[in-house]
Motif scaffolding. Structure first.
Motif, mmCIF file in Angstrom:
data_model
loop_
_atom_site.group_PDB
_atom_site.id
_atom_site.type_symbol
_atom_site.label_atom_id
_atom_site.label_comp_id
_atom_site.label_asym_id
_atom_site.label_seq_id
_atom_site.Cartn_x
_atom_site.Cartn_y
_atom_site.Cartn_z
ATOM 1 N N GLN A 109 28.770 -41.418 10.935
ATOM 2 C CA GLN A 109 27.804 -40.862 9.991
ATOM 3 C C GLN A 109 26.522 -40.399 10.681
ATOM 4 O O GLN A 109 25.933 -41.110 11.485
ATOM 5 C CB GLN A 109 27.455 -41.931 8.942
ATOM 6 C CG GLN A 109 26.527 -41.423 7.864
ATOM 7 C CD GLN A 109 26.098 -42.518 6.924
ATOM 8 O OE1 GLN A 109 25.458 -43.468 7.346
ATOM 9 N NE2 GLN A 109 26.459 -42.389 5.658
ATOM 10 N N GLU A 147 31.098 -32.729 -0.891
ATOM 11 C CA GLU A 147 30.710 -33.624 -1.987
ATOM 12 C C GLU A 147 29.196 -33.646 -2.097
ATOM 13 O O GLU A 147 28.494 -33.414 -1.109
ATOM 14 C CB GLU A 147 31.165 -35.064 -1.718
ATOM 15 C CG GLU A 147 32.630 -35.281 -1.484
ATOM 16 C CD GLU A 147 32.894 -36.705 -0.983
ATOM 17 O OE1 GLU A 147 32.377 -37.664 -1.596
ATOM 18 O OE2 GLU A 147 33.592 -36.826 0.030
ATOM 19 N N THR A 148 28.716 -33.969 -3.300
ATOM 20 C CA THR A 148 27.287 -34.211 -3.506
ATOM 21 C C THR A 148 27.158 -35.370 -4.471
ATOM 22 O O THR A 148 28.094 -35.678 -5.224
ATOM 23 C CB THR A 148 26.557 -32.975 -4.096
ATOM 24 O OG1 THR A 148 27.105 -32.662 -5.373
ATOM 25 C CG2 THR A 148 26.651 -31.775 -3.171
ATOM 26 N N VAL A 158 24.133 -45.142 0.616
ATOM 27 C CA VAL A 158 24.666 -43.952 1.294
ATOM 28 C C VAL A 158 24.644 -44.111 2.807
ATOM 29 O O VAL A 158 25.263 -43.319 3.525
ATOM 30 C CB VAL A 158 23.898 -42.661 0.898
ATOM 31 C CG1 VAL A 158 24.051 -42.386 -0.586
ATOM 32 C CG2 VAL A 158 22.456 -42.728 1.292
ATOM 33 N N MET A 162 31.348 -44.787 8.027
ATOM 34 C CA MET A 162 32.251 -44.038 7.159
ATOM 35 C C MET A 162 33.641 -43.899 7.766
ATOM 36 O O MET A 162 34.550 -43.395 7.119
ATOM 37 C CB MET A 162 31.653 -42.676 6.839
ATOM 38 C CG MET A 162 30.325 -42.788 6.099
ATOM 39 S SD MET A 162 29.655 -41.211 5.540
ATOM 40 C CE MET A 162 30.615 -40.948 4.056
ATOM 41 N N VAL A 166 30.709 -37.565 9.484
ATOM 42 C CA VAL A 166 30.226 -36.966 8.242
ATOM 43 C C VAL A 166 28.734 -36.701 8.404
ATOM 44 O O VAL A 166 27.974 -37.589 8.792
ATOM 45 C CB VAL A 166 30.453 -37.891 7.023
ATOM 46 C CG1 VAL A 166 29.941 -37.233 5.742
ATOM 47 C CG2 VAL A 166 31.915 -38.273 6.880
ATOM 48 N N VAL A 168 25.441 -36.290 6.549
ATOM 49 C CA VAL A 168 24.853 -36.616 5.250
ATOM 50 C C VAL A 168 23.431 -36.051 5.257
ATOM 51 O O VAL A 168 22.622 -36.434 6.094
ATOM 52 C CB VAL A 168 24.842 -38.144 5.026
ATOM 53 C CG1 VAL A 168 24.195 -38.487 3.692
ATOM 54 C CG2 VAL A 168 26.253 -38.711 5.102
ATOM 55 N N SER A 170 20.043 -35.527 2.984
ATOM 56 C CA SER A 170 19.423 -36.015 1.746
ATOM 57 C C SER A 170 18.014 -35.463 1.581
ATOM 58 O O SER A 170 17.304 -35.216 2.558
ATOM 59 C CB SER A 170 19.398 -37.544 1.728
ATOM 60 O OG SER A 170 18.445 -38.035 2.636
ATOM 61 N N TYR A 188 27.309 -34.315 1.315
ATOM 62 C CA TYR A 188 28.244 -34.857 2.291
ATOM 63 C C TYR A 188 29.010 -33.670 2.880
ATOM 64 O O TYR A 188 29.750 -32.990 2.164
ATOM 65 C CB TYR A 188 29.224 -35.837 1.648
ATOM 66 C CG TYR A 188 28.549 -37.083 1.130
ATOM 67 C CD1 TYR A 188 28.326 -38.171 1.967
ATOM 68 C CD2 TYR A 188 28.125 -37.168 -0.195
ATOM 69 C CE1 TYR A 188 27.704 -39.322 1.499
ATOM 70 C CE2 TYR A 188 27.496 -38.313 -0.668
ATOM 71 C CZ TYR A 188 27.296 -39.383 0.168
ATOM 72 O OH TYR A 188 26.669 -40.509 -0.295
ATOM 73 N N TYR A 190 31.529 -32.191 6.052
ATOM 74 C CA TYR A 190 32.535 -32.643 7.005
ATOM 75 C C TYR A 190 32.769 -31.578 8.074
ATOM 76 O O TYR A 190 32.619 -30.385 7.803
ATOM 77 C CB TYR A 190 33.836 -32.956 6.269
ATOM 78 C CG TYR A 190 33.696 -34.153 5.361
ATOM 79 C CD1 TYR A 190 34.158 -35.406 5.741
ATOM 80 C CD2 TYR A 190 33.049 -34.036 4.130
ATOM 81 C CE1 TYR A 190 34.017 -36.509 4.915
ATOM 82 C CE2 TYR A 190 32.889 -35.135 3.297
ATOM 83 C CZ TYR A 190 33.363 -36.373 3.709
ATOM 84 O OH TYR A 190 33.203 -37.465 2.890
#
Length: 194
Positions: A109, A147-148, A158, A162, A166, A168, A170, A188, A190
């Motif tokens: 992550q 994804e969100t 969060v 993981m 990924v 992330v 924010s 999110y 990838y």
């Protein structure tokens, strides 16, 4: 009555001036961070010329508040400097990398954070399928938003392992909120394998 109206005008002008100066100062800081990030990328690429790619990736560790990379957001046609850390000083400079997470290419992550009204302005326009490109001294990494979610401002769930790489990203939410926003919007993304 006329004195009260003049007082309101003076207070209004003072607030507008303060707001304008704050925006100008933040823009100046972000442009400096972009320059620092571009210089750092160039310098680190030259410095690590003798190391293998895998060594560069695994040994990468910037100093706190140092600019070290760029976040490109193709849909918004924007590039933003990335600095180490997510404290207020780091976030005032650009996109902050959470120090307790890894870097692109390290297989876990990666958390990047930023203010919704400065570096992440217009992020409300991003959708599933859009991409982020992270430019590091040792290479470029593309990630697709899959994804969100929206979480409370103090929700730390969060952050954590993981089991795969990924990105992330924010920021504060709601996007148009005035003051300290009560929630966070989390993207999110990838890796895009080429």
């Amino acid at each position: 009555m006329k004195g009260l109206a003049n007082l309101f005008i003076i207070v209004g002008l003072a607030l507008l001036s303060w707001f304008g100066y704050s925006l100008y100062q933040q823009e100046q800081m972000h442009s400096v961070t972009m320059e620092e990030a571009e210089s750092a990328l160039e310098y680190l690429r030259q410095e690590n010329g003798s190391a293998t790619l895998e060594e560069e990736i695994q040994q990468f560790s910037p100093d706190a508040h140092a600019a070290f990379g760029l976040l490109h957001v193709p849909k918004l046609d924007r590039s933003i400097g990335i600095v180490e850390g997510t404290d207020p000083d780091a976030l005032n400079k650009g996109v902050g990398h959470m120090s307790s997470t890894v870097f692109p290419g390290q297989g876990e992550q990666i958390i990047l954070s930023g203010h919704r009204d400065t570096v992440f302005k217009n992020f409300a326009e991003l959708e599933l399928g859009d991409t982020f490109i992270v430019e590091m001294p040792y290479g470029d990494y593309m990630y697709e938003i899959r994804e969100t979610e929206i979480v409370d401002a103090d929700d730390t769930s969060v952050v954590g392992k993981m089991g795969e790489e990924v990105l992330v990203v924010s920021t504060c939410y709601p996007f148009s909120y005035l003051g300290n926003a009560p929630e966070r919007f989390v993207f999110y993304a990838y890796p895009v394998l080429e």
